[in-house]
Design a protein around this motif. Structure first.
Motif, PDB file in Angstrom:
ATOM      1  N   ALA A 112       6.800  -5.122  11.926  1.00 36.71           N
ATOM      2  CA  ALA A 112       8.179  -5.114  12.548  1.00 36.71           C
ATOM      3  C   ALA A 112       8.876  -6.232  11.754  1.00 36.71           C
ATOM      4  CB  ALA A 112       7.816  -5.458  14.104  1.00 36.71           C
ATOM      5  N   VAL A 113       8.390  -7.351  11.535  1.00 39.46           N
ATOM      6  CA  VAL A 113       8.881  -8.583  11.035  1.00 39.46           C
ATOM      7  C   VAL A 113       9.696  -8.181   9.760  1.00 39.46           C
ATOM      8  CG1 VAL A 113       8.889 -10.875  10.369  1.00 39.46           C
ATOM      9  CG2 VAL A 113       7.924 -10.335  12.700  1.00 39.46           C
ATOM     10  N   HIS A 114       8.782  -7.660   8.901  1.00 38.68           N
ATOM     11  CA  HIS A 114       9.126  -7.529   7.443  1.00 38.68           C
ATOM     12  C   HIS A 114      10.176  -6.503   7.397  1.00 38.68           C
ATOM     13  CE1 HIS A 114       5.591 -10.027   6.722  1.00 38.68           C
ATOM     14  NE2 HIS A 114       6.117 -10.415   5.661  1.00 38.68           N
ATOM     15  N   ASN A 115       9.995  -5.654   8.141  1.00 33.64           N
ATOM     16  CA  ASN A 115      11.125  -4.427   8.328  1.00 33.64           C
ATOM     17  C   ASN A 115      12.277  -5.066   8.647  1.00 33.64           C
ATOM     18  OD1 ASN A 115       9.642  -2.541   7.092  1.00 33.64           O
ATOM     19  ND2 ASN A 115       9.241  -1.397   9.046  1.00 33.64           N
ATOM     20  N   GLU A 116      12.574  -5.998   9.627  1.00 39.17           N
ATOM     21  CA  GLU A 116      13.628  -6.513  10.125  1.00 39.17           C
ATOM     22  C   GLU A 116      14.276  -7.395   9.318  1.00 39.17           C
ATOM     23  OE1 GLU A 116      16.860  -7.829  12.682  1.00 39.17           O
ATOM     24  OE2 GLU A 116      15.529  -5.859  12.640  1.00 39.17           O
ATOM     25  N   VAL A 117      13.335  -8.319   8.376  1.00 44.70           N
ATOM     26  CA  VAL A 117      13.950  -9.083   7.314  1.00 44.70           C
ATOM     27  C   VAL A 117      14.671  -8.285   6.228  1.00 44.70           C
ATOM     28  CG1 VAL A 117      12.989 -10.651   5.405  1.00 44.70           C
ATOM     29  CG2 VAL A 117      12.082 -11.066   7.795  1.00 44.70           C
ATOM     30  N   MET A 173       7.787  -0.796  -4.005  1.00 43.79           N
ATOM     31  CA  MET A 173       6.275  -0.608  -4.243  1.00 43.79           C
ATOM     32  C   MET A 173       5.844  -1.838  -5.239  1.00 43.79           C
ATOM     33  SD  MET A 173       5.181   1.639  -2.423  1.00 43.79           S
ATOM     34  CE  MET A 173       3.515   1.940  -3.320  1.00 43.79           C
ATOM     35  N   SER A 174       6.697  -2.527  -5.890  1.00 40.99           N
ATOM     36  CA  SER A 174       6.250  -3.424  -6.618  1.00 40.99           C
ATOM     37  C   SER A 174       5.893  -4.935  -5.976  1.00 40.99           C
ATOM     38  CB  SER A 174       7.205  -3.846  -7.839  1.00 40.99           C
ATOM     39  OG  SER A 174       8.310  -4.227  -7.122  1.00 40.99           O
ATOM     40  N   THR A 175       5.912  -4.751  -4.757  1.00 38.24           N
ATOM     41  CA  THR A 175       5.809  -5.972  -3.872  1.00 38.24           C
ATOM     42  C   THR A 175       4.335  -6.426  -4.093  1.00 38.24           C
ATOM     43  OG1 THR A 175       7.667  -5.335  -2.122  1.00 38.24           O
ATOM     44  CG2 THR A 175       5.777  -6.763  -1.208  1.00 38.24           C
ATOM     45  N   PHE A 176       4.034  -7.514  -4.025  1.00 36.81           N
ATOM     46  CA  PHE A 176       2.543  -8.042  -4.083  1.00 36.81           C
ATOM     47  C   PHE A 176       2.415  -9.161  -3.016  1.00 36.81           C
ATOM     48  CE2 PHE A 176       5.413 -10.571  -7.304  1.00 36.81           C
ATOM     49  CZ  PHE A 176       5.011 -11.759  -7.078  1.00 36.81           C
ATOM     50  N   GLY A 177       1.238  -9.543  -2.496  1.00 32.87           N
ATOM     51  CA  GLY A 177       0.961 -10.484  -1.259  1.00 32.87           C
ATOM     52  C   GLY A 177      -0.321 -10.529  -1.131  1.00 32.87           C
ATOM     53  N   SER A 206       0.866  -1.191  -0.064  1.00 37.24           N
ATOM     54  CA  SER A 206       0.111   0.228   0.067  1.00 37.24           C
ATOM     55  C   SER A 206       1.199   1.171  -0.074  1.00 37.24           C
ATOM     56  CB  SER A 206      -0.983   0.086   1.140  1.00 37.24           C
ATOM     57  OG  SER A 206      -0.077  -0.100   2.318  1.00 37.24           O
ATOM     58  N   GLU A 207       0.229   2.502  -0.413  1.00 42.25           N
ATOM     59  CA  GLU A 207       0.798   3.785  -0.318  1.00 42.25           C
ATOM     60  C   GLU A 207       1.066   4.125   1.184  1.00 42.25           C
ATOM     61  OE1 GLU A 207       2.180   4.869  -2.520  1.00 42.25           O
ATOM     62  OE2 GLU A 207       1.017   5.297  -4.329  1.00 42.25           O
ATOM     63  N   THR A 208       1.950   5.127   1.482  1.00 42.79           N
ATOM     64  CA  THR A 208       2.421   5.357   2.903  1.00 42.79           C
ATOM     65  C   THR A 208       1.460   5.757   3.832  1.00 42.79           C
ATOM     66  OG1 THR A 208       3.050   7.201   1.875  1.00 42.79           O
ATOM     67  CG2 THR A 208       4.744   5.748   2.026  1.00 42.79           C
ATOM     68  N   ASP A 209       0.076   6.197   3.451  1.00 43.93           N
ATOM     69  CA  ASP A 209      -0.623   6.962   4.286  1.00 43.93           C
ATOM     70  C   ASP A 209      -1.589   5.973   4.862  1.00 43.93           C
ATOM     71  OD1 ASP A 209      -1.979   6.704   2.368  1.00 43.93           O
ATOM     72  OD2 ASP A 209      -2.751   8.461   2.260  1.00 43.93           O
ATOM     73  N   GLN A 210      -1.495   4.699   4.926  1.00 47.72           N
ATOM     74  CA  GLN A 210      -2.318   3.761   5.757  1.00 47.72           C
ATOM     75  C   GLN A 210      -1.753   2.405   6.223  1.00 47.72           C
ATOM     76  OE1 GLN A 210      -5.192   1.388   3.789  1.00 47.72           O
ATOM     77  NE2 GLN A 210      -3.521   0.135   3.411  1.00 47.72           N
ATOM     78  N   PRO A 211      -2.215   1.734   7.068  1.00 48.38           N
ATOM     79  CA  PRO A 211      -1.467   0.405   7.547  1.00 48.38           C
ATOM     80  C   PRO A 211      -0.740  -0.291   6.592  1.00 48.38           C
ATOM     81  CG  PRO A 211      -3.686   0.340   8.295  1.00 48.38           C
ATOM     82  CD  PRO A 211      -3.759   1.686   7.489  1.00 48.38           C
ATOM     83  N   PHE A 212       0.314  -0.920   6.905  1.00 48.89           N
ATOM     84  CA  PHE A 212       1.183  -1.669   6.071  1.00 48.89           C
ATOM     85  C   PHE A 212       0.814  -3.361   6.538  1.00 48.89           C
ATOM     86  CE2 PHE A 212       3.679   1.961   5.735  1.00 48.89           C
ATOM     87  CZ  PHE A 212       3.718   2.376   4.336  1.00 48.89           C
ATOM     88  N   HIS A 213       1.041  -4.325   5.671  1.00 48.51           N
ATOM     89  CA  HIS A 213       0.941  -5.501   6.447  1.00 48.51           C
ATOM     90  C   HIS A 213       2.463  -6.191   5.971  1.00 48.51           C
ATOM     91  CE1 HIS A 213      -3.255  -5.482   7.101  1.00 48.51           C
ATOM     92  NE2 HIS A 213      -3.452  -4.939   5.973  1.00 48.51           N
ATOM     93  N   CYS A 214       3.188  -5.230   5.308  1.00 51.61           N
ATOM     94  CA  CYS A 214       4.509  -5.726   5.106  1.00 51.61           C
ATOM     95  C   CYS A 214       5.544  -4.810   5.300  1.00 51.61           C
ATOM     96  CB  CYS A 214       4.522  -6.080   3.597  1.00 51.61           C
ATOM     97  SG  CYS A 214       4.179  -4.915   2.336  1.00 51.61           S
ATOM     98  N   GLY A 215       5.277  -4.035   6.451  1.00 48.92           N
ATOM     99  CA  GLY A 215       6.388  -2.880   6.671  1.00 48.92           C
ATOM    100  C   GLY A 215       6.657  -1.810   5.576  1.00 48.92           C
ATOM    101  N   ASP A 216       7.501  -1.183   5.566  1.00 47.11           N
ATOM    102  CA  ASP A 216       7.749  -0.015   4.724  1.00 47.11           C
ATOM    103  C   ASP A 216       9.091  -0.036   4.013  1.00 47.11           C
ATOM    104  OD1 ASP A 216       9.150   0.760   6.799  1.00 47.11           O
ATOM    105  OD2 ASP A 216       7.836   2.710   7.093  1.00 47.11           O
ATOM    106  N   GLN A 217       9.650  -1.356   3.975  1.00 49.03           N
ATOM    107  CA  GLN A 217      10.852  -1.297   3.470  1.00 49.03           C
ATOM    108  C   GLN A 217      10.968  -2.230   1.989  1.00 49.03           C
ATOM    109  OE1 GLN A 217      14.009   0.222   4.740  1.00 49.03           O
ATOM    110  NE2 GLN A 217      11.787   1.146   5.959  1.00 49.03           N
TER     111      GLN A 217
END
Length: 392
Positions: free
Chosen positions: A376-381, A331-335, A317-328
């Motif tokens: 937290a997990v996806h950002n650390e990964v 933008m081509s990430t799919f899931g 998702s874009e930056t202004d709403q909750p992520f489910h995969c962190g922010d790292q």
């Protein structure tokens, strides 16, 4: 391969979350198609089977895309060309139900506005823009509360009742005008696939996805397969079925269909889910044509709050709403995520697939811990993978 020491941060996050988020947590990370890290924390093992919940939708949509490759159906074909009986009923904009509380939601548009279902295509279902409601309580209208026994004939009868319900539901907006993530739309997609293939949805997914990807553990109704039973992770104490669910699907609507539905019902391991992600990341054209893979993971819809959808896939998702995969991740990430606490995220830029399976509904349905944990997990990964790139 990386030394296991660099994954200490991920491991700590998993262990901390056992108290606050879920008693069983399994992570698997692949890069360039190879395993770089896996860990099972709490009450599970790497080969444990989790209730995948809405990750099932990815398997359904992938089976549909394979049908497109086989020229059995096309993305912009009208759904009613396959299910003509849908056109026989009058449809309009009306009230719906909340998927979490199951309480009625008043009509959001102009009540009674007619909807022409002939304009609805498979693209609308795949992108959740058909106007069908997020949720309707099918489970209260297709028969008695199920036992944990499976009976194919009973399933067929329940599916017939479900079919009539789905085709009669009113809409929450006009097709193609808005986005609403809809279980009802994916159940309808499964009904159309069944009509084309003349086979139930579990068999279609088996033949078109599970068998070609050699996923031996991934299946609906895992209790039917005796040797899997002690590997299944429990979920919630179900208020409706009055029992702790172990090997029975958590979702009530899928439960009322005896565990087989297009929107929920698959159980599988982290490795199984990774294999699906890998099929889209390392597209060699053998499983699905490159063109369709590219089409499915590009943006087809974006909401004002930054939610983005491909075909079946959710996009970062874009930056202004909750992520489910962190922010790292790029933008081509799919899931996709599943309500039981499951997720898969694939980043083509770093050629990474991260599968995080939990049974977070064991604790109940409070949404905040799993959201914070996923981020937290996806950002650390991504931090570990980035550091390892820089240190090569």
């Amino acid at each position: 391969t990386m030394s296991s020491g660099v994954w200490g941060g991920v491991s700590n996050l998993l262990r901390e979350a056992l108290q606050s988020t879920a008693p069983s947590i399994c992570i698997r990370i692949e890069q360039n198609g190879s395993l770089v890290y896996e860990e099972a924390a709490g009450d599970c093992a790497p080969d444990s089977l989790f209730d995948l919940a809405s990750l099932t939708k990815l398997f359904t949509c992938t089976a549909f895309l394979r049908m497109v490759d086989q020229q059995l159906v096309s993305i912009d074909q009208s759904v009613s060309s396959v299910l003509p009986e849908w056109k026989e009923k009058k449809h309009c904009i009306g009230p719906s139900e909340d998927p979490i509380t199951k309480q009625p939601i008043p009509c959001q548009g102009i009540q009674g506005t007619p909807v022409d279902v002939e304009t609805i295509t498979f693209r609308h279902l795949l992108t959740h823009t058909s106007g069908l409601p997020a949720w309707r309580s099918i489970y209260l209208n297709v028969g008695e509360t199920p036992t944990d026994e499976f009976d194919r004939e009973d399933y067929r009868k329940r599916m017939e009742l479900c079919h009539d319900l789905i085709l009669a539901y009113d809409f929450i907006f006009l097709p193609g005008t808005q986005y609403a993530y809809s279980d009802v739309g994916i159940i309808l997609l499964g009904m159309a696939m069944t009509r084309i293939q003349k086979k139930p949805i579990d068999q279609i997914i088996q033949e078109l996805v599970l068998d070609p990807l050699h996923l031996k553990n991934c299946r609906f109704i895992p209790l039917e397969e005796g040797e899997l039973e002690n590997r299944i992770i429990p979920t919630e104490m179900c208020q409706w079925r009055k029992r702790r669910l172990i090997g029975e699907v958590h979702d009530e609507n899928a439960g009322s269909l005896l565990g087989i539905s297009a929107h929920a019902g698959l159980f599988g391991t982290a490795k199984d889910v990774c294999a699906l992600g890998r099929a889209f990341l390392l597209s060699d054209g053998a499983f699905l044509s490159k063109d369709l893979i590219d089409l499915s993971i590009q943006e087809h819809w974006r909401t004002p709050d930054g939610t983005r959808r491909g075909l079946g896939w959710a996009l970062r998702s874009e930056t202004d709403q909750p992520f489910h995969c962190g922010d790292q991740m790029s933008m081509s990430t799919f899931g996709h995520t599943g309500y039981t606490g499951t997720s898969v995220w694939c980043d083509p830029k770093s050629n990474t697939c991260v599968v995080l399976l939990t049974n977070r509904v064991y604790m109940g349905r409070y949404p905040l811990p799993i959201l914070q944990f996923r981020n937290a997990v996806h950002n650390e990964v991504m931090k570990v993978l980035r550091d390892s790139m820089e240190n090569r």
